[in-house]
Design an enzyme around this catalytic site. Structure first.
Site, short mmCIF file in Angstrom:
data_model
loop_
_atom_site.label_atom_id
_atom_site.label_comp_id
_atom_site.label_asym_id
_atom_site.label_seq_id
_atom_site.Cartn_x
_atom_site.Cartn_y
_atom_site.Cartn_z
N GLN A 133 0.82 -1.22 0.00
CA GLN A 133 0.00 0.00 0.00
C GLN A 133 0.85 1.26 0.00
O GLN A 133 0.44 2.30 0.52
CB GLN A 133 -0.94 -0.03 1.20
CG GLN A 133 -2.10 -0.98 1.03
CD GLN A 133 -3.00 -0.59 -0.14
OE1 GLN A 133 -3.18 0.58 -0.43
NE2 GLN A 133 -3.55 -1.59 -0.82
N SER A 134 2.04 1.19 -0.58
CA SER A 134 2.94 2.34 -0.56
C SER A 134 2.39 3.53 -1.36
O SER A 134 2.07 3.41 -2.55
CB SER A 134 4.29 1.91 -1.16
OG SER A 134 5.06 3.05 -1.44
N ASN A 135 2.34 4.67 -0.69
CA ASN A 135 1.95 5.91 -1.38
C ASN A 135 3.09 6.38 -2.28
O ASN A 135 2.86 6.96 -3.33
CB ASN A 135 1.65 7.01 -0.35
CG ASN A 135 0.52 6.62 0.57
OD1 ASN A 135 -0.59 6.38 0.12
ND2 ASN A 135 0.81 6.51 1.86
#
Ligand SMILES: Cc1ncc(COP(=O)(O)O)c(C=O)c1O
Length: 340
Positions: A80-82
């Protein structure tokens, strides 16, 4: 080289908005004698597929990538890395391929993390995704393998470090500091503290270096750690400050040891594991100001800021700024936290 001489490739419209949070300020003052006014810097509102703090870093990183002749980028992060989502978006905008190495920081949530939020957006934007069941070192190993493979296929890849938190990427937050100083001057503000969620530390280090470089000697940058104890993060901030000094001439800019402030009390069990306090902070800011935070970074940072204000842990608080670094796309895989 001077800061002003480093190449930057605009990827969004700047400056971002800065304004007060009157309802949150009133809420904090309800049962207490005195509370400072709270302000917010909206770095969550930017043009790279929902925006966030990485966009500013990527303006410098992609300028450097293009200067080096790269035709594709590789990076890594959690599912879920921005950071990964914004890197994929920047690459798409520049018509470059993106190759992303992702791991699962919360194995119990694998199904949710792999079916929505940032991961879904990476796939929609055409990222080449490599899933790794392992730690950061194994992801770096995979990054190197993918790089070799791309080179052997005639491509020219550029590796973006995790969080773009190197001496180049962090320059983006020196520019943010310059913007903030102008916005504060316009409103006659002299904030005592600015809060930021601290992960790979480039945002924190760039902001601190930028404030001092552009002449602000009083505002304290308070990093709320999202993953590790205070001493580890402080050391990381020191390292990134040095990496910035390795890129540009900052011989006149003094950062004292007292300037490096990190609080490690609010990250809970580990990186990306939600906390009750962060969930409550997310709800409060959403209901009072109509602003969305996230469970991994800004919710924890806001929970830390609110607790430090409420419990009188800040020296001489006066006009407090929250740097909203983005992350709301990750609310979706964490929906169970709010629908229970
Ligand atoms: C929403 C959000 N806030 C804060 C951070 C932390 O920034 P940094 O890695 O520069 O410490 C990140 C990093 O990924 C992020 O995505």
């Amino acid at each position: 080289m001077k800061f002003e001489d480093i190449a930057r490739l605009p990827l969004t419209t700047l400056p971002t908005a800065f304004y007060g949070m009157p309802n949150l300020s009133k809420e904090l003052a309800k049962d207490n004698f005195y509370f400072p006014d709270i302000y917010i810097k909206r770095d969550d509102v930017m043009e790279l597929a929902h925006g966030g703090n990485k966009t500013r870093k990527l303006e410098y990183v992609f300028a450097s990538a293009l200067e080096s002749g790269a035709d594709c980028v590789i990076t890594m992060g959690g599912i879920q890395s921005n950071h990964v989502r914004q890197t994929v978006s920047a690459a798409a905008k520049l018509d470059m391929q993106s190759h992303v190495i992702l791991n699962c920081p919360v194995p119990e949530m694998e199904a949710e993390l792999l079916s929505s939020g940032n991961y879904l957006l990476d796939v929609i934007m055409g990222a080449h995704v490599y899933l790794v069941d392992g730690d950061d070192d194994q992801c770096i190993e995979k990054m190197n393998l993918v790089k070799e493979e791309l080179i052997s296929n005639g491509k020219t890849p550029y590796s973006v470090p995790m969080g773009a938190s190197d001496g180049i990427g962090s320059l983006g937050y020196m520019l943010c500091a310059q913007e903030l100083i102008a916005q504060w001057k316009q409103r006659g503000l002299t904030p005592s503290h600015i809060f930021v969620g601290t992960g790979s530390c480039g945002t924190h280090a760039g902001l601190l270096m930028g404030l001092r470089y552009f002449g602000n000697t009083t505002t304290k940058v308070v990093g709320i750690s999202v993953s590790q104890p205070e001493e580890i993060k402080k050391e990381n901030v020191r390292e990134v400050l040095q990496q910035i000094r390795d890129v540009i001439d900052l011989s006149d800019t003094v950062i004292s040891e007292d300037d490096i402030i990190v609080n490690g009390d609010y990250f809970g069990k580990a990186y990306a594991y939600p906390t009750e306090e962060a969930n409550a902070a997310i709800k409060l800011v959403a209901e009072k100001e109509g602003i969305l935070l996230d469970p991994v970074y800004t919710g924890k940072a806001m929970a830390g800021m609110l607790d430090m204000i409420r419990s009188g842990k800040l020296e001489f608080p006066k006009d407090i700024v929250f740097l909203h670094t983005g992350g709301a796309p990750a609310l979706h895989p964490y929906s169970k936290e709010f629908l229970k």
